[in-house]
Write an enzyme that holds these catalytic residues in place. Structure first.
Site, PDB file in Angstrom:
ATOM      1  CB  CYS A 191       0.435   7.271  74.568  1.00 49.60           C
ATOM      2  SG  CYS A 191      -1.226   7.034  74.001  1.00 49.60           S
ATOM      3  NE  ARG A 249       6.109   9.395  72.346  1.00 50.44           N
ATOM      4  CZ  ARG A 249       6.914   8.360  72.202  1.00 50.44           C
ATOM      5  NH1 ARG A 249       8.208   8.552  72.151  1.00 50.44           N
ATOM      6  NH2 ARG A 249       6.463   7.141  72.125  1.00 50.44           N
ATOM      7  CG  ASN A 285       2.455   4.966  76.020  1.00 50.74           C
ATOM      8  OD1 ASN A 285       1.674   5.659  76.640  1.00 50.74           O
ATOM      9  ND2 ASN A 285       3.711   5.287  75.806  1.00 50.74           N
ATOM     10  N   GLY A 286      -0.340   2.052  74.069  1.00 49.24           N
ATOM     11  CA  GLY A 286      -0.583   0.864  73.264  1.00 49.24           C
ATOM     12  C   GLY A 286      -2.056   0.508  73.230  1.00 49.24           C
ATOM     13  CD  GLU A 292       6.914  14.232  52.372  1.00 53.88           C
ATOM     14  OE1 GLU A 292       6.163  13.240  52.396  1.00 53.88           O
ATOM     15  OE2 GLU A 292       7.277  14.823  53.399  1.00 53.88           O
ATOM     16  CE  LYS A 343       5.551  16.832  55.603  1.00 53.80           C
ATOM     17  NZ  LYS A 343       6.317  15.662  55.781  1.00 53.80           N
ATOM     18  CD  GLU A 385       2.412  15.933  58.342  1.00 57.51           C
ATOM     19  OE1 GLU A 385       3.491  15.874  57.753  1.00 57.51           O
ATOM     20  OE2 GLU A 385       2.095  15.156  59.254  1.00 57.51           O
ATOM     21  CE  LYS A 432       8.906  13.478  64.166  1.00 61.48           C
ATOM     22  NZ  LYS A 432       8.825  13.976  62.767  1.00 61.48           N
TER      23      LYS A 432
HETATM   24  O1  M6R Z   1       8.715   7.384  62.083  1.00 59.35           O
HETATM   25  P1  M6R Z   1       8.251   6.961  60.735  1.00 59.35           P
HETATM   26  O2  M6R Z   1       9.088   7.505  59.627  1.00 59.35           O
HETATM   27  O3  M6R Z   1       8.055   5.477  60.607  1.00 59.35           O
HETATM   28  O4  M6R Z   1       6.804   7.605  60.591  1.00 59.35           O
HETATM   29  C1  M6R Z   1       6.006   7.348  59.480  1.00 59.35           C
HETATM   30  C2  M6R Z   1       4.911   8.368  59.345  1.00 59.35           C
HETATM   31  O5  M6R Z   1       4.060   8.333  60.451  1.00 59.35           O
HETATM   32  C3  M6R Z   1       5.474   9.791  59.204  1.00 59.35           C
HETATM   33  O6  M6R Z   1       6.386   9.867  58.160  1.00 59.35           O
HETATM   34  C4  M6R Z   1       4.341  10.807  58.956  1.00 59.35           C
HETATM   35  O7  M6R Z   1       3.747  10.569  57.719  1.00 59.35           O
HETATM   36  C5  M6R Z   1       4.882  12.228  59.060  1.00 59.35           C
HETATM   37  N1  M6R Z   1       4.255  12.911  60.162  1.00 59.35           N
HETATM   38  C6  M6R Z   1       4.625  13.057  57.869  1.00 59.35           C
HETATM   39  O8  M6R Z   1       5.176  14.330  58.009  1.00 59.35           O
END
Ligand code: M6R
Length: 600
Positions: A2, A27, A99-100, A477, A481, A484, A595
């Protein structure tokens, strides 16, 4: 996740709010809305779906110099027009965005709001109803706001409008990020500075359990007991062009291409006047004193931590454990005598990681945050910060932040080794420069990456990534990728582990992407490839120069073997990108994802 914006000034707020919300789109969200106030009252426009849809329903004839806006990522209640923010109190006097997660919303409803008719399924509506109730009982609005806020348990960033006072936005924050931006004859509110960079680069940080009274001339920060807090603003050092796509079709592609440049920036940022790699002495001291390092992170940052563990153990000779943040709090391992915690987070706002940080600080341990965002919550609350210098990462799929995390972890490990008198048999600066060049070569080979994506992933419903040693972590990783952004079921495995169960999923033509960049396990991973080929799999072997064989689909330029993850991940990022494109997926904003994951 949010996002919140708010504006109070002399201009019409609608376009400023909508543009601000567009900057927060990255986000992740499923609905959006704004509430603006003019002489006639408060007008709420909200819609399920994208900001473009919201734009379609905003009444252009309303001209309002004060307003708040929100992008929602559903937690309580389905994504819908009714659950979208802003929410209003029963009499319509108060309008809120939040938010939250309010953990005690059901208790508040039971204890304070019996008989109130709720319109939505959200926890948020409880807050706005509570404020109206307390005001109806006789408290002035600001006092009622502070009282209501003090009853909330959980995380919140809040902006509130009062129909009877069109000169004030009431703001509060706990655990969820929120900033107040300062202008001449106007002030703004935003979840992150990027949203309001269009109007100001001057921001004031807010701390947990503070409320703020924002008018167009003033910003007054108070504690929940009403005590005023003075805080100087800071300049957000963001270049507006960093957050534009330019000629790229997607942020993800732009960010993949930026990686060689980011490598070079990191080398510079971590060099002293003698051109030697350097880390602040306090960080080195903490590394030196630690008998064990605990890396805490989520998602891609967790995968970076797995590789970072190898750097630190191999070079600096300190034992390292890597933990998923959301598990650590509830399943804390037996800690060593002198632990040091390293939090890796692109955004610096991830709620799961922050929960662990709060916990370990309460236990009196030292913490270092490695983040891309200066001034972020994880940075502010840790003892030390190392910055990634990757520039804003907008696409939900993390790419340049991952390789930046690896580079900073490598530098931290190498400089710590040096400080401990452990001689390394290579010089990291030229090795990272070689990595940057190799990244450039790979980014220039997009046509081939697109071919691989078309060949292996155009119609498949699943895909496996295998590797051994460091390649295993890069495979994790790569799988993250791919899944997602393309929604292909993808999993990463240690090459030797497939035969212990998962091999049952291998069918004719199942794509198996195998990484072979590590000399000591080259023969073993190739043996694992043979095992899956014998069961019908389509193998796509990505090897490193010097280790290649004729069966390999792609050969990476040679880099220092331990730094191979910085390079071998690039084809995996690009293959995922093209697979998502072929499948017509929304590359930058994958479904259901955010995000910045600011709820636990
Ligand atoms: O902002 P952060 O690095 O703490 O976020 C952690 C994960 O939410 C983030 O790396 C997520 O896995 C990515 N969208 C992957 O591409």
């Amino acid at each position: 996740m949010c996002g919140i914006v708010g504006y109070i000034g002399n201009k019409d707020s609608k376009e400023i709010l909508l543009r601000g919300l567009e900057k927060l789109e990255y986000r992740g969200y499923d609905s959006a809305g704004i509430a603006v106030a003019d002489e006639q009252g408060i007008h709420v426009f909200k819609e399920k779906g994208r900001i473009a849809e919201l734009r379609g329903i905003v009444d252009e004839s309303v001209i309002a110099p004060i307003g708040i806006g929100h992008t929602r990522w559903a937690t309580h209640g389905a994504p819908s027009q009714v659950n979208a923010h802003p929410h209003q109190s029963t009499k319509g006097r108060f309008t809120i965005v939040h938010n939250g997660v309010i953990e005690n919303y059901a208790i508040l409803k039971r204890d304070y709001l019996q008989g109130v008719e709720f319109k939505s399924d959200t926890d948020t509506e409880v807050i706005v109803q509570l404020i109206e109730k307390i005001v109806n009982e006789g408290l002035a609005v600001e006092a009622a706001f502070r009282k209501a806020i003090s009853l909330l348990h959980g995380s919140y960033a809040i902006a509130l409008l009062d129909e009877q006072d069109k000169n004030t936005i009431y703001v509060a924050k706990n655990k969820s990020p929120l900033l107040v931006g300062l202008g001449t004859d106007f002030n703004v509110v935003a979840s992150d500075a990027m949203a309001m960079l269009q109007v100001t680069d001057q921001y004031v940080e807010l701390m947990d359990k503070e409320v703020v009274i924002v008018t167009k001339e003033d910003v007054t920060i108070k504690k929940l007991d009403g005590q005023v807090v003075e805080r100087a603003p800071y300049t957000a050092e963001l270049d507006a062009s960093d957050i534009e796509k330019g000629t790229y079709p997607h942020y993800m592609l732009k960010e993949i291409d930026e990686q060689p440049l980011v490598m070079r920036k990191i080398i510079q940022a971590y060099q002293n006047e003698q051109n030697e790699l350097a880390i602040h002495k306090d960080v080195l001291e903490a590394m030196n004193e630690a008998d064990r390092i605990y890396i805490i992170a989520c998602g891609t940052s967790y995968h970076a931590g797995l590789v970072g563990k190898q750097f630190i153990e191999k070079w600096a000779k300190i034992p390292v454990e890597v933990h998923v943040a959301s598990e650590f709090s509830y399943n804390m391992p037996l800690l060593s005598k002198k632990p040091l915690f390293i939090f890796i987070s692109q955004s610096g706002e991830t709620a799961d990681s922050r929960a662990v940080l709060v916990q370990v600080k309460e236990l009196g341990y030292k913490a270092l945050t490695i983040t891309n965002v200066p001034g972020s919550t994880l940075s502010r609350e840790a003892d030390y910060t190392l910055l990634l210098h990757a520039g804003p990462e907008i696409a939900v799929a993390s790419t340049k932040a991952y390789t930046a995390q690896l580079a900073v972890l490598a530098i931290l490990a190498a400089v710590t080794a040096e400080a401990k008198g452990i001689g390394l048999e290579f010089d990291l600066v030229p090795e990272l420069a070689i990595v940057a060049n190799a990244m450039e070569i790979l980014c220039d080979d997009k046509e081939e990456m697109e071919n691989i994506a078309r060949e292996f992933l155009a119609t498949t419903r699943n895909c496996f990534f295998i590797g051994r040693s460091l390649d295993f972590y890069v495979g994790l990783e790569g799988a993250l990728k791919l899944k997602e952004i393309s929604y292909i079921q993808a999993e990463g495995f240690a090459g030797g582990e497939l035969k212990h169960g998962t091999m049952a999923l291998i069918e004719n033509n199942t794509p198996v992407i195998a990484l072979a960049t590590q000399g000591h396990v080259n023969l073993s991973i190739r043996g694992n490839v043979k095992e899956v080929v014998a069961r019908g799999a389509s193998p796509c072997i990505i090897s490193m120069k010097g280790l290649e064989t004729e069966e390999d689909r792609y050969v990476l330029p040679e880099v220092h073997e331990t730094l191979a993850p910085l390079v071998s991940v690039i084809p995996l990022q690009l293959i995922s990108y093209y697979a998502a494109l072929h499948r017509d997926c929304d590359v930058d904003k994958p479904r259901n994802l955010a995000k910045s994951v600011t709820v636990e």
